[in-house]
Scaffold this motif. Sequence first.
Motif, mmCIF file in Angstrom:
data_model
loop_
_atom_site.group_PDB
_atom_site.id
_atom_site.type_symbol
_atom_site.label_atom_id
_atom_site.label_comp_id
_atom_site.label_asym_id
_atom_site.label_seq_id
_atom_site.Cartn_x
_atom_site.Cartn_y
_atom_site.Cartn_z
ATOM 1 N N LEU A 176 0.950 -1.323 0.228
ATOM 2 C CA LEU A 176 0.027 -0.100 -0.234
ATOM 3 C C LEU A 176 0.931 1.152 -0.132
ATOM 4 C CD1 LEU A 176 -2.870 1.104 0.244
ATOM 5 C CD2 LEU A 176 -2.721 1.036 2.516
ATOM 6 N N HIS A 177 0.620 2.095 -1.081
ATOM 7 C CA HIS A 177 1.308 3.513 -1.288
ATOM 8 C C HIS A 177 2.817 3.343 -1.350
ATOM 9 C CE1 HIS A 177 -2.658 4.862 -0.238
ATOM 10 N NE2 HIS A 177 -2.660 4.735 0.773
ATOM 11 N N LYS A 178 3.356 2.066 -1.670
ATOM 12 C CA LYS A 178 4.761 1.883 -1.720
ATOM 13 C C LYS A 178 5.165 2.414 -3.289
ATOM 14 C CE LYS A 178 5.597 0.177 2.072
ATOM 15 N NZ LYS A 178 4.451 0.074 2.811
ATOM 16 N N LYS A 179 6.365 2.912 -3.422
ATOM 17 C CA LYS A 179 6.671 3.343 -4.595
ATOM 18 C C LYS A 179 6.957 2.440 -5.802
ATOM 19 C CE LYS A 179 11.517 4.418 -3.413
ATOM 20 N NZ LYS A 179 12.613 5.313 -3.130
ATOM 21 N N VAL A 180 6.833 2.876 -6.972
ATOM 22 C CA VAL A 180 7.429 2.072 -8.222
ATOM 23 C C VAL A 180 8.693 2.649 -8.606
ATOM 24 C CG1 VAL A 180 6.802 1.392 -10.360
ATOM 25 C CG2 VAL A 180 5.038 1.654 -8.908
ATOM 26 N N LEU A 181 9.747 1.807 -8.793
ATOM 27 C CA LEU A 181 11.035 2.341 -9.050
ATOM 28 C C LEU A 181 11.330 2.853 -10.268
ATOM 29 C CD1 LEU A 181 13.277 -0.349 -6.953
ATOM 30 C CD2 LEU A 181 12.211 2.030 -6.302
ATOM 31 N N TYR A 205 10.050 -3.350 -16.801
ATOM 32 C CA TYR A 205 9.938 -3.758 -15.506
ATOM 33 C C TYR A 205 9.004 -2.635 -14.877
ATOM 34 C CZ TYR A 205 13.825 -6.908 -15.960
ATOM 35 O OH TYR A 205 14.630 -7.860 -16.545
ATOM 36 N N LEU A 206 8.352 -3.253 -13.945
ATOM 37 C CA LEU A 206 7.493 -2.474 -12.646
ATOM 38 C C LEU A 206 7.950 -3.084 -11.480
ATOM 39 C CD1 LEU A 206 4.123 -2.003 -14.669
ATOM 40 C CD2 LEU A 206 5.853 -0.290 -14.401
ATOM 41 N N THR A 207 8.774 -2.270 -10.766
ATOM 42 C CA THR A 207 9.314 -2.963 -9.439
ATOM 43 C C THR A 207 8.647 -2.014 -8.477
ATOM 44 O OG1 THR A 207 11.402 -3.419 -10.712
ATOM 45 C CG2 THR A 207 11.384 -3.562 -8.245
ATOM 46 N N VAL A 208 8.023 -2.630 -7.473
ATOM 47 C CA VAL A 208 7.284 -2.147 -6.299
ATOM 48 C C VAL A 208 8.430 -2.453 -5.179
ATOM 49 C CG1 VAL A 208 5.553 -1.983 -4.431
ATOM 50 C CG2 VAL A 208 5.043 -2.428 -6.931
ATOM 51 N N ASP A 209 9.066 -1.333 -4.359
ATOM 52 C CA ASP A 209 9.916 -1.526 -3.223
ATOM 53 C C ASP A 209 8.966 -1.582 -2.081
ATOM 54 O OD1 ASP A 209 11.740 -1.250 -1.403
ATOM 55 O OD2 ASP A 209 12.613 0.617 -2.030
ATOM 56 N N LEU A 210 8.959 -2.599 -1.063
ATOM 57 C CA LEU A 210 8.230 -2.529 0.127
ATOM 58 C C LEU A 210 8.892 -2.085 1.291
ATOM 59 C CD1 LEU A 210 6.905 -6.273 -0.057
ATOM 60 C CD2 LEU A 210 5.774 -4.426 -0.901
ATOM 61 N N GLU A 211 10.090 -1.432 0.961
ATOM 62 C CA GLU A 211 10.936 -0.378 1.816
ATOM 63 C C GLU A 211 11.644 -1.258 2.831
ATOM 64 O OE1 GLU A 211 8.615 2.459 3.329
ATOM 65 O OE2 GLU A 211 8.296 3.637 1.298
ATOM 66 N N ARG A 239 6.294 -11.793 -16.615
ATOM 67 C CA ARG A 239 7.025 -12.779 -15.539
ATOM 68 C C ARG A 239 6.933 -12.132 -14.177
ATOM 69 N NH1 ARG A 239 12.689 -14.523 -16.299
ATOM 70 N NH2 ARG A 239 13.235 -12.099 -16.919
ATOM 71 N N LEU A 240 6.699 -12.855 -13.393
ATOM 72 C CA LEU A 240 6.748 -12.325 -11.746
ATOM 73 C C LEU A 240 8.065 -12.504 -11.153
ATOM 74 C CD1 LEU A 240 5.438 -11.005 -9.302
ATOM 75 C CD2 LEU A 240 4.563 -13.081 -8.560
ATOM 76 N N LEU A 241 8.930 -11.729 -10.644
ATOM 77 C CA LEU A 241 10.259 -12.003 -10.193
ATOM 78 C C LEU A 241 10.014 -11.035 -8.647
ATOM 79 C CD1 LEU A 241 10.763 -11.161 -13.125
ATOM 80 C CD2 LEU A 241 12.984 -12.232 -12.654
ATOM 81 N N LEU A 242 10.919 -11.804 -7.747
ATOM 82 C CA LEU A 242 11.110 -11.376 -6.407
ATOM 83 C C LEU A 242 12.418 -11.463 -5.895
ATOM 84 C CD1 LEU A 242 8.104 -13.444 -4.460
ATOM 85 C CD2 LEU A 242 7.934 -11.391 -5.737
ATOM 86 N N SER A 243 12.605 -10.472 -5.003
ATOM 87 C CA SER A 243 14.212 -10.294 -4.573
ATOM 88 C C SER A 243 14.086 -9.356 -3.248
ATOM 89 C CB SER A 243 15.123 -9.285 -5.614
ATOM 90 O OG SER A 243 16.211 -9.221 -5.006
ATOM 91 N N SER A 244 15.163 -9.764 -2.579
ATOM 92 C CA SER A 244 15.194 -8.989 -1.044
ATOM 93 C C SER A 244 16.549 -7.851 -1.463
ATOM 94 C CB SER A 244 15.549 -10.155 -0.076
ATOM 95 O OG SER A 244 16.900 -10.574 -0.425
ATOM 96 N N ILE A 297 8.037 -16.407 1.493
ATOM 97 C CA ILE A 297 9.322 -16.168 0.813
ATOM 98 C C ILE A 297 9.715 -14.830 1.292
ATOM 99 C CG2 ILE A 297 7.902 -15.266 -1.037
ATOM 100 C CD1 ILE A 297 10.328 -16.434 -2.946
ATOM 101 N N ARG A 298 10.874 -14.680 1.440
ATOM 102 C CA ARG A 298 11.598 -13.396 1.945
ATOM 103 C C ARG A 298 11.607 -12.375 0.748
ATOM 104 N NH1 ARG A 298 11.530 -11.431 6.948
ATOM 105 N NH2 ARG A 298 13.388 -10.352 7.476
ATOM 106 N N VAL A 299 11.088 -11.194 0.970
ATOM 107 C CA VAL A 299 10.953 -10.132 -0.217
ATOM 108 C C VAL A 299 10.903 -8.847 0.264
ATOM 109 C CG1 VAL A 299 9.390 -9.494 -2.105
ATOM 110 C CG2 VAL A 299 9.378 -11.887 -1.366
#
Length: 274
Positions: free
Chosen positions: A9-14, A45-51, A87-92, A123-125
């Motif tokens: 919620l309200h997190k930024k797109v990089l 890419y559309l990447t959301v940063d959960l902070e 594709r859906l990709l996740l990263s820490s 999954i750690r994200v």
Amino acid sequence: MGNYNDLALHKKVLEYCNHYHYLTSGKEIEYDNKSGYCATHWPAYLTVDLEREYDLRQISFQLWDYEDPNNKLADKAKYVDQIYAYRLLLSSDKRSWQVIHDTAGTSSKYRKGWQTFLFDNAIRVRYIRVHAIHNMKNSGFHIVRLHAFEEINPFFDKGNVFICFDPYELELGDAYPLSNQLLDLSGRIQNAMPRTVSTMLKQRYTQIIDYLFEKSKELDAVDGKVDEVRKLIAEPISEKFEEEFKKNNRSEVVGLVISVVSLVIWIVIMIFKL
């Protein structure tokens, strides 16, 4: 009662994109073909940063869908073929990425509407990335909303539901398409331009922005061909290799390698001639 807080919620797109605020607004609002969704041009890419890092059990996002009741487009028949490959990709850490889902590897290679991913093990994200690969109708890629939860939300099991099991395919690096890097840069320069500047300086800013935008379009064609190579070569070949290795058929694998090298050279030449 579970913890169903939307961590996106309200997190930024990089990345630089149009109407980025809609993606993580958390609200189900009406939309059409002009507003109410986040948009970019594929491939991107559309990447959301959960902070910070979270142990996620569910991610859901909604692709633009002409059949959605919230889609108030008048002439929906024209948009039947507006369906998407992704594709859906996740990263820490934004350096190594786990590939959770690739529509190219499924029977339904193009999708619309809600895409819900439930993780058998949390999954750690920190970073959630949608790799926009293709849209059957036009050059745009449109996502209406994205949500992330630490627990499986029984009130939010919409659309296509995928149960995900580890281990996942791993990709290293942050291979953000060059075309989008230039587009991001032009957007940042435009946002950084002072409100009150001389006419000459404003013209210079505009020239730089226009130049970067034009170059991004040129590179976009190259990025698109790279994705085309991936779809035509990488995916079918990886499936064939896996099949032959399972059979332990080493002679077939050697022959396949020789054939692949020749095929790759020919297809790459043909694609970049287009």
